[in-house]
Design a protein around this motif. Sequence first.
Motif: not given
Length: 390
Positions: A127-135
């Motif tokens: 989430l922090c790295n903007d690689q997903a919006e929901i984890a």
Amino acid sequence: TYQVARPKGYRVSWHANPAVEAHHFGQSHPMKPWRLTLTKQLVMAYGMHHAMDLYLARAATYEEMAEFHEADYLDFLRQVMPGDMDRAEQSDNVVRFNFGDDCPIFDGLYNYCSLYAGGTVDAARKLCNDQAEIAINWSGGLHHAKKAEASGFCYVNDIVLGILQLLRHHPRVMYIDIDVHHGDGVEQAFWSTDRVLTVSFHKYDKDNFFPGTGALDDTGPTHPLNPGAHHSINVPLNDGIDDESYIQLYHDVIGACVETYRPGAIVLQCGADSLGCDRLGCFNLNVRAHGACVAFTKTFGLPLLVVGGGGYTPRNVSRAWAHETSILLEADQIIDPTIPDSVAFRTHFGPDYSLFPPLSEIRKLENKNPRSYLAGLVESVHEQLRYIKG
Ligand code: ZLM
Ligand code: CA
Ligand code: ZN
């Protein structure tokens, strides 16, 4: 065969390590890591795995866990062996760190803890790295663990570790806990900061229901110099709350909290022991109502870390978490409520073979939460929010 399409406009990541599922707490212990196997089988039978980015959770390192936990405690956790429970030279530590029937020492305990914690830390970083919006990490959510103490089936507090990651990027993080038990470990970890707002819905009965904390007026230490004062919100409930009341309450409380606090990210603990017919729980919620809380949380469009937690009737835990995965993928309207023929362990879902079995009338508890009581809770949360600025 079934296949769910990727949601449009956002990414969902799934964090799991099948090695977690192989651990056993012991013969008749209510916590069954195997419920995660059942969840994954359902998710795969519906083809939802095609719509997410799948990651094999790595083990959290000692140093990562030491961001919250004390070295003495982690050292003990790392070196204990089954049998130490009865070994004289370990008995001081067993007592000090609260091991026993609720928190047994089993084979591979440290491995189990570091894997579920690693999943949550990985999910937070995505989430922090903007690689997903929901984890998502269904193996996490172990909200009772303390800095130097195991508690209530929880050894390492993965939620605290996940929130600490999110706090590196977000000024304010909101934590929501719909497990039937009070989220005491997370509340306590952050009760001297205003950068985390914790909200737990739970059964509260001081002397008769674990852990006995989380009264309405437990709002964080109100010392004038404590920035965390008022930043613990507790919604204490009685037996038997039903779908309609719970959903209404969740909307009222969470809607007001998000509006006031304006968090940069949300962590949602989805303990499935708040479902009706749970072996340890005492609410009357159906899978749809539990899911409705997840759906409402998603509407804010904030980075969302979703973890599991309690849940002691494995067939229903897996139904709820599979349904909630479909909600997070916006596929809940598309998948068939009849459980696919292809699912492994399908017999566990009989005789109805439905994702949404009706609650057994025999096991339903009387709803001891009158409307007036619930209205009072909402009123009190509004009052508490007057002390909070976003
Ligand atoms: N005894 N075996 C929720 C954590 C709930 C404390 C009463 C232990 C049990 C329970 C364990 C097989 C989450 C308490 C219970 C017996 C003191 C709790 C082992 C049955 C068994 O048959 C059992 C030997 C065990 C434990 C029931 N423990 C039911 N409720 C709670 C902890 C965790 O869902 O919130 C998050 C994952 N403990 O009530 C006792 C007071 C220990
Ligand atoms: Ca809770
Ligand atoms: Zn619980």
